[in-house]
Structures are given as C-alpha cells and as structure tokens.
Motif scaffolding. Sequence first.
Motif, PDB file in Angstrom:
ATOM      1  N   TYR A 125       0.813  -1.222   0.000  1.00 53.67           N
ATOM      2  CA  TYR A 125       0.000   0.000   0.000  1.00 53.67           C
ATOM      3  C   TYR A 125       0.844   1.268   0.000  1.00 53.67           C
ATOM      4  O   TYR A 125       0.314   2.363  -0.122  1.00 53.67           O
ATOM      5  CB  TYR A 125      -0.918   0.003   1.228  1.00 53.67           C
ATOM      6  N   ASP A 130       3.062   2.716  -2.102  1.00 52.33           N
ATOM      7  CA  ASP A 130       3.046   3.587  -3.279  1.00 52.33           C
ATOM      8  C   ASP A 130       1.751   4.381  -3.347  1.00 52.33           C
ATOM      9  O   ASP A 130       1.747   5.575  -3.685  1.00 52.33           O
ATOM     10  CB  ASP A 130       3.226   2.761  -4.557  1.00 52.33           C
ATOM     11  N   HIS A 131       0.642   3.748  -3.016  1.00 53.46           N
ATOM     12  CA  HIS A 131      -0.651   4.434  -3.017  1.00 53.46           C
ATOM     13  C   HIS A 131      -0.654   5.550  -1.971  1.00 53.46           C
ATOM     14  O   HIS A 131      -1.174   6.644  -2.218  1.00 53.46           O
ATOM     15  CB  HIS A 131      -1.773   3.441  -2.717  1.00 53.46           C
ATOM     16  N   ARG A 149       1.066   8.584  -3.402  1.00 54.55           N
ATOM     17  CA  ARG A 149       0.257   9.259  -4.427  1.00 54.55           C
ATOM     18  C   ARG A 149      -0.874  10.077  -3.794  1.00 54.55           C
ATOM     19  O   ARG A 149      -1.151  11.206  -4.217  1.00 54.55           O
ATOM     20  CB  ARG A 149      -0.324   8.247  -5.411  1.00 54.55           C
ATOM     21  N   GLU A 150      -1.533   9.510  -2.782  1.00 46.07           N
ATOM     22  CA  GLU A 150      -2.651  10.208  -2.166  1.00 46.07           C
ATOM     23  C   GLU A 150      -2.188  11.430  -1.371  1.00 46.07           C
ATOM     24  O   GLU A 150      -2.850  12.471  -1.375  1.00 46.07           O
ATOM     25  CB  GLU A 150      -3.431   9.263  -1.251  1.00 46.07           C
ATOM     26  N   TYR A 199      -8.388   3.862   4.775  1.00 41.03           N
ATOM     27  CA  TYR A 199      -7.394   2.792   4.845  1.00 41.03           C
ATOM     28  C   TYR A 199      -6.825   2.679   6.252  1.00 41.03           C
ATOM     29  O   TYR A 199      -6.645   1.565   6.783  1.00 41.03           O
ATOM     30  CB  TYR A 199      -6.258   3.027   3.852  1.00 41.03           C
ATOM     31  N   ASP A 236      -9.906   9.002   1.684  1.00 41.60           N
ATOM     32  CA  ASP A 236      -9.329   7.756   1.172  1.00 41.60           C
ATOM     33  C   ASP A 236      -8.237   7.229   2.105  1.00 41.60           C
ATOM     34  O   ASP A 236      -8.190   6.038   2.429  1.00 41.60           O
ATOM     35  CB  ASP A 236      -8.746   7.970  -0.228  1.00 41.60           C
TER      36      ASP A 236
END
Length: 394
Positions: free
Chosen positions: A158, A160-161, A164-165, A189, A185
Amino acid sequence: MRTDPPTPPTAVPGPFDPPVTAGRGDPREPVFRTRYPDGTSGWVAVGYPAIRAILADPRFSARSELRRNPYQDAPAEPARPGMFIAMDPPDHTRYRRLLTGQFTVRRMRRLTDRVERIAEEHLDRLAAAGPPADLVPAYTAPVPALVICELLGVPAGYRDHFQREVARMSRRDITAPDRRRAVDDIAAYLRDLVRDKRAAPTDDVLGGLVADAGHLTDEELANLAFLLLGAGFDTTANVLALGAFALLTHPGQIPAITDPARIDAAVEELLRYLPVVPGTVRVALEDVEVAGVRIAAGETVLLSLPGGNRDPGRYADPETLDLGRAAGGHLAFGHGVHQCLGQQLARVELRVAFPALFRRFPGLRLAVPPEQVPLRSDMVIHGVHALPVTWTGG
C-alpha cells in the motif's frame, strides 16, 4: 503601515524565498493587514518575536472552525475526532500526549539504524543504475515514505498508493471537496489498519496506540496516525529534496553536511533556511495587541514561519545559507504547545540521509541549470517536483 495589500502570494518567486516576505524591504512590518481569498480582512505575521508571541499565547486559537483560510475560499469546518493540531487544550493535550508516548528512546534508536539501511539501499540502486537520475523518486521521496510506513506498520503493497494520495492532497489547485476525498481515502485505509492491529497487535507506533489507547474509536486512532503521516512524510521529503538542491547550488557548504561534528548544526540551518511550510494559522479569541497592532477578536492571522526564520532581527544576514551558524530556535517546527510532534523523527532522517548522499556521491551535481529545476510552487508544501542530477565516481 500598509492597510490593504493584496492577498498573500501563494507562488514562491525563487527556490529558497519565503512567499509572503519575498520582495519586501527592511525594516519590515512584523505584522501587517492583508485580504484573504474569501474577501475578509486579516493579518500576516512575519516578525520572529511576533510569531513566537502569538504561538505561545492562549488568547490565539488553532481551532479550524473559527478561522479564515489564507490560501483559498473554503468553508471553515471543525476538526475531525483526533485531529488535535486544529484543536485547543484540553482536547489538544489529551490526544497529543497519547502520540508523544510512542516516541520512546528505544524506538528512536532503532529508527536511526533503520533509516541508515533504507538510505543505503536506495543509494546502492542509484549507483547501480548510474547517472543521470532524478533524486526525488530515487531517494528524497521514498526514504521518508518507507520510514513513516514502517513506523505506522503500513504493509508494503500500500505504500506507493500512500505517496500518491498524500501528493494529491497537497496540491494547491485541488478543490476543497477533492481534498476532502483524498483525506477520506487515506483515513479509510488507516481505519482498516487500526482494525487489523486490534485483532493482531504489532510492535509499531500505530500498534502501540491501539494497545495504549484502546478506548479511542477507530476514527480517532486513524486520524492520529494520519497526523503522524503528515508530520513525518511530505514535509521531510521536501526538506530533503530542497536541501539537496540548496547544497548543490552552494557546493562550498557540502563539507559541513558530511562532517559528523557539524551535522547537527548544519541540519538546523537547512531547516531555518528552507521555506517548505508556508505558515500556520491562528485566530484571536479576544482583542490582543501584538507588535504595536491591535488584532481584534475573531480575526485570523497567517504566521509565516519562513518569514520569521528570515527575520534580520533574529538572524544576521538571514538570506544567506550558512551551515556554520547557530540556527537554534528557528520556527521550522513552530513553537509552543503545537510545536511539530514529528520534529525528532525528521531530524533523525535528515541527519542520516544528507551525509549518506554526499559521502556516497562526492561528485554529485545538477544535470540541468538551477533555473530549470521544477519547483513545487503549485503545492501546499514547497519543494521540487524533480531534481535531475549526475555524478562521477560513487
């Protein structure tokens, strides 16, 4: 005294210039009026003593639902449960104490060793790939990202996500609803991660919070983790990137960053000099006089932390990067009860990552002219979008 200047600029004129002080002559007005994007009149503080006084004064509130937004016309909303940076004591104190307790001496010592390994792994990859390279995705972004993800116990798949977020949330041109969606978001998580750690305890900061503060809701715990993410990733990554840029354009300063006897002072000067955080915001709860001006109850003040760090009354020749100066007392982490909780984490990372980079690549240099390095002037946290470099040796 100026009475109605334009809205505080959001674009940074030069890579190392604070936005609200660039182009203003000395002697500067330490506190001056401005107009915010929603049309209301407010204040900007750029003087070091004035900023410190406001940050230490309980007559100024950090509550988000009371203040105007100096950067965009957005509605004021109360802080979400656990988001204590936008709260006042006693709520702020109660939440902050829980998170502070997770930063033990043992954990910080172990963290230093882990940062060293993460930095070396990325430098090995840089060396193996050879020049040229972009230091942002290769080094300055992933090192802090991996450190904070390990502290929180975020699974590798998770991460890399996450990056980005956080980047999406930090854009200046994002609308308020889009920013909330990005926050939602990540928070969703983190709530899932909290539930996982309730079921299977882990030896990390978030796992420790779940164990020690199990009385808090999943939302509160996720928001505490969110604050740690913000304090330990985007700001540190951009100090590292902008700091490398500053050092590459001031090569005579590099020996100080690689000298173990001078590294602590060198990092403090880089923190003073680099304007990655534009400021923080307070609202007067009653009429208060600061630096000879009367701030009325209900008025918002933008505190320019970079501006305070460039106050010539505090630092001689403040526009000059001098890694030999005593830069203690700078405002990069704020001041008072809201002083950045992640400051020791950031210092550990910077004290490791800067010297590791320049020792490994003593021939490191920019691969493009300095004026072609793309700045993050479109982002809330300033820095560079890319840092093209090349080198000999290493």
